[in-house]
Design a protein around this motif. Structure first.
Motif, PDB file in Angstrom:
ATOM      1  N   LEU A 276      94.914  56.582 -34.561  1.00 13.15           N
ATOM      2  CA  LEU A 276      93.710  55.967 -34.198  1.00 13.15           C
ATOM      3  C   LEU A 276      93.286  55.127 -35.288  1.00 13.15           C
ATOM      4  O   LEU A 276      92.944  53.829 -35.111  1.00 13.15           O
ATOM      5  N   GLU A 277      93.248  55.508 -36.419  1.00 11.83           N
ATOM      6  CA  GLU A 277      93.030  54.747 -37.804  1.00 11.83           C
ATOM      7  C   GLU A 277      93.632  53.747 -38.241  1.00 11.83           C
ATOM      8  O   GLU A 277      93.277  52.430 -38.423  1.00 11.83           O
TER       9      GLU A 277
ATOM     10  N   ARG B  26      93.033  50.928 -35.248  1.00 14.81           N
ATOM     11  CA  ARG B  26      91.615  50.333 -35.823  1.00 14.81           C
ATOM     12  C   ARG B  26      92.065  49.229 -36.853  1.00 14.81           C
ATOM     13  O   ARG B  26      91.479  48.180 -36.748  1.00 14.81           O
ATOM     14  N   TYR B  27      92.941  49.764 -37.776  1.00 11.42           N
ATOM     15  CA  TYR B  27      93.012  48.689 -39.088  1.00 11.42           C
ATOM     16  C   TYR B  27      93.934  47.583 -38.565  1.00 11.42           C
ATOM     17  O   TYR B  27      93.497  46.442 -39.037  1.00 11.42           O
TER      18      TYR B  27
ATOM     19  N   ALA C  95      93.784  46.257 -35.829  1.00 14.74           N
ATOM     20  CA  ALA C  95      93.048  45.366 -35.050  1.00 14.74           C
ATOM     21  C   ALA C  95      91.888  44.578 -35.895  1.00 14.74           C
ATOM     22  O   ALA C  95      91.803  43.471 -35.898  1.00 14.74           O
ATOM     23  N   ARG C  96      91.288  45.131 -36.950  1.00 16.37           N
ATOM     24  CA  ARG C  96      90.529  44.575 -37.768  1.00 16.37           C
ATOM     25  C   ARG C  96      91.167  43.475 -38.543  1.00 16.37           C
ATOM     26  O   ARG C  96      90.816  42.276 -38.763  1.00 16.37           O
TER      27      ARG C  96
END
Length: 196
Positions: A21-22, A25-26, A28-29
């Motif tokens: 998940l992290e 998210r990374y 996507a950022r």
């Protein structure tokens, strides 16, 4: 072919799920940041090109008609301006080329050049400290010469080789031909500064 049932060992652990998940998210950022950075760079580049085209054209000097004031290869910045004064150096379009010359006469001025190249405007001798030699040069106009309305009489600083308003081939410069007044030399570095 039979499918093997999923066992507890096949399922990811909670730390593995949290890491996945992290990572998502990374990514996507990172994608948002990269896209935003590219967009900002494109806008800045477009604004720089627009500013350079509309207000501050950057030009490279070709030829020797302006020596010693400017040399072949100098890079200069012009400033768009609606008014020009005697002694200023301007860039203008002529036959799909950019020419650079010094303003000598304004609309209505009377220009006279004697055989030795001494210049007078409206009957007054002109001091030309930017010259290293005076010459009448290629002059096929009838002197004294009155500058027409909405035109500028221009000459190169290397008077013996410059083809300029003294020749009917170039003539006086119309306001719509003018790209701007040369204001600043940016190359070569050791001669960087205001153009006079």
């Amino acid at each position: 072919m039979a499918k093997r049932p999923i066992t507890e060992d096949d399922l990811p652990t909670l730390p593995e799920l949290q890491q996945a998940l992290e990572d998502a998210r990374y990514r996507a950022r990172f994608t948002r940041t990269a896209r935003s950075t590219v967009n900002v760079l494109v806008v800045v580049a477009a604004l720089a090109v627009l500013a350079a085209t509309l207000w501050l054209p950057v030009m490279r000097i070709y030829g020797t008609s302006m020596t010693p004031s400017m040399e072949n290869g100098d890079i200069v910045i012009a400033v768009k301006s609606g008014t020009f004064a005697r002694g200023e150096v301007i860039a203008f379009m002529f036959n799909n080329k950019t020419l650079v010359k010094r303003v000598i006469g304004l609309p209505g001025d009377w220009i006279d050049i004697d055989e030795r190249g001494n210049l007078s405007v409206n009957g007054e001798p002109v001091d030309e400290p930017y010259l290293t030699e005076k010459a009448r040069g290629e002059c096929d106009i009838e002197l004294p010469y009155q500058v027409p309305e909405s035109r500028l009489f221009v000459k190169g600083d290397h008077r013996s080789v410059s083809v300029d308003s003294r020749s009917t081939a170039v003539g006086c410069v119309a306001e719509e031909q003018i790209m701007g007044r040369l204001a600043f030399r940016i190359w070569p570095i050791d001669q960087m500064g205001r153009i006079e």
